[in-house]
Design a protein around this motif. Sequence first.
Motif, mmCIF file in Angstrom:
data_model
loop_
_atom_site.group_PDB
_atom_site.id
_atom_site.type_symbol
_atom_site.label_atom_id
_atom_site.label_comp_id
_atom_site.label_asym_id
_atom_site.label_seq_id
_atom_site.Cartn_x
_atom_site.Cartn_y
_atom_site.Cartn_z
ATOM 1 N N PHE A 29 0.840 -1.187 0.000
ATOM 2 C CA PHE A 29 0.000 0.000 0.000
ATOM 3 C C PHE A 29 0.882 1.247 0.000
ATOM 4 N N ILE A 30 0.342 2.316 -0.581
ATOM 5 C CA ILE A 30 0.942 3.643 -0.480
ATOM 6 C C ILE A 30 -0.082 4.494 0.252
ATOM 7 N N VAL A 31 0.378 5.226 1.256
ATOM 8 C CA VAL A 31 -0.527 6.047 2.064
ATOM 9 C C VAL A 31 0.157 7.385 2.344
ATOM 10 N N PRO A 32 -0.627 8.474 2.384
ATOM 11 C CA PRO A 32 -0.019 9.738 2.805
ATOM 12 C C PRO A 32 0.604 9.544 4.181
ATOM 13 N N THR A 33 1.793 10.118 4.389
ATOM 14 C CA THR A 33 2.474 9.952 5.671
ATOM 15 C C THR A 33 1.661 10.649 6.754
ATOM 16 N N ASP A 34 0.949 9.840 7.517
ATOM 17 C CA ASP A 34 0.057 10.308 8.571
ATOM 18 C C ASP A 34 -0.020 9.160 9.578
ATOM 19 N N THR A 35 0.427 9.388 10.787
ATOM 20 C CA THR A 35 0.500 8.301 11.763
ATOM 21 C C THR A 35 -0.854 7.650 12.012
ATOM 22 N N ASP A 36 -1.941 8.426 11.949
ATOM 23 C CA ASP A 36 -3.265 7.840 12.161
ATOM 24 C C ASP A 36 -3.617 6.859 11.048
ATOM 25 N N LYS A 37 -3.346 7.233 9.802
ATOM 26 C CA LYS A 37 -3.665 6.357 8.669
ATOM 27 C C LYS A 37 -2.793 5.099 8.698
ATOM 28 N N ILE A 38 -1.525 5.277 9.009
ATOM 29 C CA ILE A 38 -0.608 4.126 9.091
ATOM 30 C C ILE A 38 -1.056 3.193 10.214
ATOM 31 N N SER A 39 -1.438 3.753 11.341
ATOM 32 C CA SER A 39 -1.913 2.944 12.476
ATOM 33 C C SER A 39 -3.194 2.191 12.113
ATOM 34 N N GLN A 40 -4.089 2.821 11.354
ATOM 35 C CA GLN A 40 -5.327 2.158 10.948
ATOM 36 C C GLN A 40 -5.011 0.912 10.121
ATOM 37 N N ILE A 41 -4.062 1.032 9.201
ATOM 38 C CA ILE A 41 -3.689 -0.116 8.375
ATOM 39 C C ILE A 41 -3.046 -1.202 9.236
ATOM 40 N N GLU A 42 -2.129 -0.813 10.117
ATOM 41 C CA GLU A 42 -1.492 -1.798 10.993
ATOM 42 C C GLU A 42 -2.521 -2.509 11.862
ATOM 43 N N ASP A 43 -3.510 -1.773 12.353
ATOM 44 C CA ASP A 43 -4.550 -2.373 13.203
ATOM 45 C C ASP A 43 -5.377 -3.416 12.448
ATOM 46 N N ILE A 44 -5.593 -3.201 11.148
ATOM 47 C CA ILE A 44 -6.371 -4.155 10.347
ATOM 48 C C ILE A 44 -5.690 -5.522 10.325
ATOM 49 N N SER A 57 8.685 7.950 1.576
ATOM 50 C CA SER A 57 9.221 8.386 0.284
ATOM 51 C C SER A 57 10.343 9.389 0.531
ATOM 52 N N SER A 58 11.106 9.683 -0.521
ATOM 53 C CA SER A 58 12.252 10.575 -0.364
ATOM 54 C C SER A 58 11.854 11.958 0.138
ATOM 55 N N ASN A 59 10.670 12.432 -0.231
ATOM 56 C CA ASN A 59 10.228 13.739 0.265
ATOM 57 C C ASN A 59 9.408 13.638 1.549
ATOM 58 N N GLY A 60 9.149 12.407 2.005
ATOM 59 C CA GLY A 60 8.425 12.194 3.256
ATOM 60 C C GLY A 60 6.929 12.375 3.168
ATOM 61 N N LYS A 61 6.413 12.673 1.969
ATOM 62 C CA LYS A 61 4.975 12.925 1.815
ATOM 63 C C LYS A 61 4.151 11.641 1.872
ATOM 64 N N TYR A 62 4.730 10.539 1.402
ATOM 65 C CA TYR A 62 4.030 9.251 1.364
ATOM 66 C C TYR A 62 4.842 8.179 2.083
ATOM 67 N N THR A 63 4.138 7.152 2.525
ATOM 68 C CA THR A 63 4.776 6.001 3.150
ATOM 69 C C THR A 63 4.283 4.751 2.441
ATOM 70 N N SER A 64 5.228 3.872 2.073
ATOM 71 C CA SER A 64 4.833 2.578 1.513
ATOM 72 C C SER A 64 4.790 1.583 2.660
ATOM 73 N N ILE A 65 3.771 0.761 2.650
ATOM 74 C CA ILE A 65 3.582 -0.240 3.698
ATOM 75 C C ILE A 65 3.475 -1.608 3.037
#
Length: 93
Positions: A29-44, A57-65
């Motif tokens: 998955f690719i998600v905007p770098t936001d701890t709440d969104k990342i946590s939601q995916i991890e919780d699933i 990502s290199s600019n920190g705007k997105y996170t790949s999971i």
Amino acid sequence: MGSEKEFYKRLKEELNNTTTWPSSYLYKFIVPTDTDKISQIEDIFDNRGAVISSKKSSNGKYTSISVQLIMQSADDVIEKYREVGKVEGVISL
């Protein structure tokens, strides 16, 4: 563009034709770098024995999971995609 229902139908057919269940499955998955969104995916995937890794990502705007875990069937794989799809801004790869 096909409907979500058609997409999942094709995915199920492909998974059942290429996979013997239970099997290890890798979600990406690719998600905007936001701890709440990342946590939601991890919780699933919590309490399922998943190996979860993330990289900004290199600019920190997105996170790949990436999530690797044993799934019991194509239906189980699709159910997790549907759950993650409810998280705003997520792109499933």
